[in-house]
Each structure stands twice: as structure tokens, then as C-alpha cells.
Scaffold this motif. Structure first.
Motif, PDB file in Angstrom:
ATOM      1  N   GLY A   9      42.955  42.241  24.786  1.00  0.00           N
ATOM      2  CA  GLY A   9      43.966  42.113  25.830  1.00  0.00           C
ATOM      3  C   GLY A   9      44.006  43.319  26.745  1.00  0.00           C
ATOM      4  N   ILE A  10      43.858  44.505  26.178  1.00  0.00           N
ATOM      5  CA  ILE A  10      43.888  45.716  26.990  1.00  0.00           C
ATOM      6  C   ILE A  10      42.651  45.800  27.874  1.00  0.00           C
ATOM      7  N   VAL A  11      41.477  45.534  27.308  1.00  0.00           N
ATOM      8  CA  VAL A  11      40.243  45.598  28.101  1.00  0.00           C
ATOM      9  C   VAL A  11      40.241  44.521  29.182  1.00  0.00           C
ATOM     10  N   ALA A  12      40.654  43.311  28.838  1.00  0.00           N
ATOM     11  CA  ALA A  12      40.705  42.230  29.825  1.00  0.00           C
ATOM     12  C   ALA A  12      41.708  42.548  30.937  1.00  0.00           C
ATOM     13  N   GLY A  13      42.834  43.146  30.586  1.00  0.00           N
ATOM     14  CA  GLY A  13      43.809  43.534  31.600  1.00  0.00           C
ATOM     15  C   GLY A  13      43.278  44.608  32.525  1.00  0.00           C
ATOM     16  N   PHE A  14      42.557  45.580  31.965  1.00  0.00           N
ATOM     17  CA  PHE A  14      41.983  46.644  32.780  1.00  0.00           C
ATOM     18  C   PHE A  14      40.947  46.082  33.753  1.00  0.00           C
ATOM     19  N   VAL A  15      40.076  45.218  33.253  1.00  0.00           N
ATOM     20  CA  VAL A  15      39.055  44.605  34.105  1.00  0.00           C
ATOM     21  C   VAL A  15      39.704  43.713  35.167  1.00  0.00           C
ATOM     22  N   ALA A  16      40.741  42.993  34.796  1.00  0.00           N
ATOM     23  CA  ALA A  16      41.450  42.154  35.762  1.00  0.00           C
ATOM     24  C   ALA A  16      42.110  43.002  36.848  1.00  0.00           C
ATOM     25  N   GLY A  17      42.660  44.155  36.476  1.00  0.00           N
ATOM     26  CA  GLY A  17      43.255  45.045  37.468  1.00  0.00           C
ATOM     27  C   GLY A  17      42.233  45.560  38.465  1.00  0.00           C
ATOM     28  N   ILE A  18      41.058  45.923  37.970  1.00  0.00           N
ATOM     29  CA  ILE A  18      39.997  46.373  38.870  1.00  0.00           C
ATOM     30  C   ILE A  18      39.545  45.227  39.768  1.00  0.00           C
ATOM     31  N   GLY A  19      39.418  44.034  39.184  1.00  0.00           N
ATOM     32  CA  GLY A  19      39.009  42.881  39.980  1.00  0.00           C
ATOM     33  C   GLY A  19      40.026  42.507  41.045  1.00  0.00           C
ATOM     34  N   ILE A  20      41.292  42.536  40.694  1.00  0.00           N
ATOM     35  CA  ILE A  20      42.346  42.215  41.659  1.00  0.00           C
ATOM     36  C   ILE A  20      42.347  43.225  42.793  1.00  0.00           C
ATOM     37  N   ARG A  21      42.222  44.502  42.451  1.00  0.00           N
ATOM     38  CA  ARG A  21      42.252  45.556  43.469  1.00  0.00           C
ATOM     39  C   ARG A  21      41.016  45.518  44.365  1.00  0.00           C
ATOM     40  N   SER A  22      39.926  44.944  43.879  1.00  0.00           N
ATOM     41  CA  SER A  22      38.716  44.828  44.689  1.00  0.00           C
ATOM     42  C   SER A  22      38.925  43.897  45.878  1.00  0.00           C
ATOM     43  N   PHE A  23      39.763  42.885  45.711  1.00  0.00           N
ATOM     44  CA  PHE A  23      39.952  41.890  46.756  1.00  0.00           C
ATOM     45  C   PHE A  23      41.271  42.011  47.503  1.00  0.00           C
ATOM     46  N   VAL A  24      42.279  42.608  46.897  1.00  0.00           N
ATOM     47  CA  VAL A  24      43.617  42.677  47.486  1.00  0.00           C
ATOM     48  C   VAL A  24      44.068  44.128  47.534  1.00  0.00           C
ATOM     49  N   SER A  25      44.584  44.533  48.681  1.00  0.00           N
ATOM     50  CA  SER A  25      45.131  45.880  48.804  1.00  0.00           C
ATOM     51  C   SER A  25      46.552  45.891  48.236  1.00  0.00           C
ATOM     52  N   ILE A  26      46.738  46.655  47.190  1.00  0.00           N
ATOM     53  CA  ILE A  26      48.034  46.717  46.519  1.00  0.00           C
ATOM     54  C   ILE A  26      48.621  48.106  46.744  1.00  0.00           C
ATOM     55  N   PRO A  27      49.843  48.200  47.254  1.00  0.00           N
ATOM     56  CA  PRO A  27      50.431  49.526  47.478  1.00  0.00           C
ATOM     57  C   PRO A  27      50.732  50.238  46.163  1.00  0.00           C
ATOM     58  N   PHE A  28      50.853  51.545  46.261  1.00  0.00           N
ATOM     59  CA  PHE A  28      51.096  52.368  45.075  1.00  0.00           C
ATOM     60  C   PHE A  28      52.395  51.984  44.386  1.00  0.00           C
ATOM     61  N   THR A  29      53.429  51.677  45.161  1.00  0.00           N
ATOM     62  CA  THR A  29      54.716  51.317  44.566  1.00  0.00           C
ATOM     63  C   THR A  29      54.626  50.000  43.789  1.00  0.00           C
ATOM     64  N   GLY A  57      50.544  40.740  25.727  1.00  0.00           N
ATOM     65  CA  GLY A  57      50.754  40.500  27.157  1.00  0.00           C
ATOM     66  C   GLY A  57      51.338  41.708  27.861  1.00  0.00           C
ATOM     67  N   ALA A  58      52.278  42.381  27.206  1.00  0.00           N
ATOM     68  CA  ALA A  58      52.851  43.592  27.795  1.00  0.00           C
ATOM     69  C   ALA A  58      51.802  44.691  27.903  1.00  0.00           C
ATOM     70  N   CYS A  59      50.979  44.838  26.872  1.00  0.00           N
ATOM     71  CA  CYS A  59      49.898  45.839  26.923  1.00  0.00           C
ATOM     72  C   CYS A  59      48.879  45.481  27.997  1.00  0.00           C
ATOM     73  N   ALA A  60      48.584  44.203  28.148  1.00  0.00           N
ATOM     74  CA  ALA A  60      47.650  43.767  29.183  1.00  0.00           C
ATOM     75  C   ALA A  60      48.216  44.030  30.571  1.00  0.00           C
ATOM     76  N   LEU A  61      49.517  43.856  30.748  1.00  0.00           N
ATOM     77  CA  LEU A  61      50.150  44.133  32.036  1.00  0.00           C
ATOM     78  C   LEU A  61      50.070  45.619  32.379  1.00  0.00           C
ATOM     79  N   ILE A  62      50.276  46.467  31.401  1.00  0.00           N
ATOM     80  CA  ILE A  62      50.127  47.908  31.617  1.00  0.00           C
ATOM     81  C   ILE A  62      48.679  48.224  31.979  1.00  0.00           C
ATOM     82  N   ALA A  63      47.738  47.584  31.295  1.00  0.00           N
ATOM     83  CA  ALA A  63      46.325  47.827  31.574  1.00  0.00           C
ATOM     84  C   ALA A  63      45.931  47.342  32.964  1.00  0.00           C
TER      85      ALA A  63
END
Length: 77
Positions: A9-29, A57-63
């Protein structure tokens, strides 16, 4: 809770975060809000006898938030 599921869950969340940020500009806040919500849910589900999927799920969200921050840091430099 079984450790391999939590790690997945943590690794999948981290990879998903990188993937999401690759396509969508997300502000720091927004990223900080995702991480804060993840920590809040982890605290809530950690103190209760919740099902392990909620803790994962909570750990994945943090990741996800950390993955977005990692990509943003790489993108800025």
C-alpha cells in the motif's frame, strides 16, 4: 496487520503520487492537505480497532502526498 500488504500500500501510494503529479499540477497546499488528512485518518484508525484496510489506506494516502512532494522537488531543481 500483515506487513507485506502494508508495504504494498505504501509503495503503490508513492508511485501513484508520482504518477498523478506527472500529469496534474498540484499546489503545495493541496499536497500538505493530503498528507495531513492521511495522518489524521491514521491516528483515528490507529486508536480504534479498525480493519487493517483502513490503516493501509491512510498510509497509502500519506505516501501519495510524499510522492507528489518528491516529484515536485525533482521538478523544481
Amino acid at each position: 496487520m500483515r506487513s507485506p500488504i502494508l508495504v504494498l500500500g505504501i509503495v503503490a501510494g508513492f508511485v501513484a503520487g508520482i504518477g498523478i503529479r506527472s500529469f496534474v499540477s498540484i499546489p503545495f497546499t493541496g499536497t500538505i492537505a493530503v498528507v495531513a488528512i492521511g495522518f489524521f485518518l491514521l491516528i483515528v484508525f490507529g486508536f480504534r480497532k479498525a480493519r487493517p484496510v483502513f490503516v493501509m489506506g491512510a498510509c497509502a494516502l500519506i505516501a501519495v502526498g510524499i510522492g507528489v512532494l518528491r516529484y515536485d522537488w525533482k521538478d523544481s531543481g
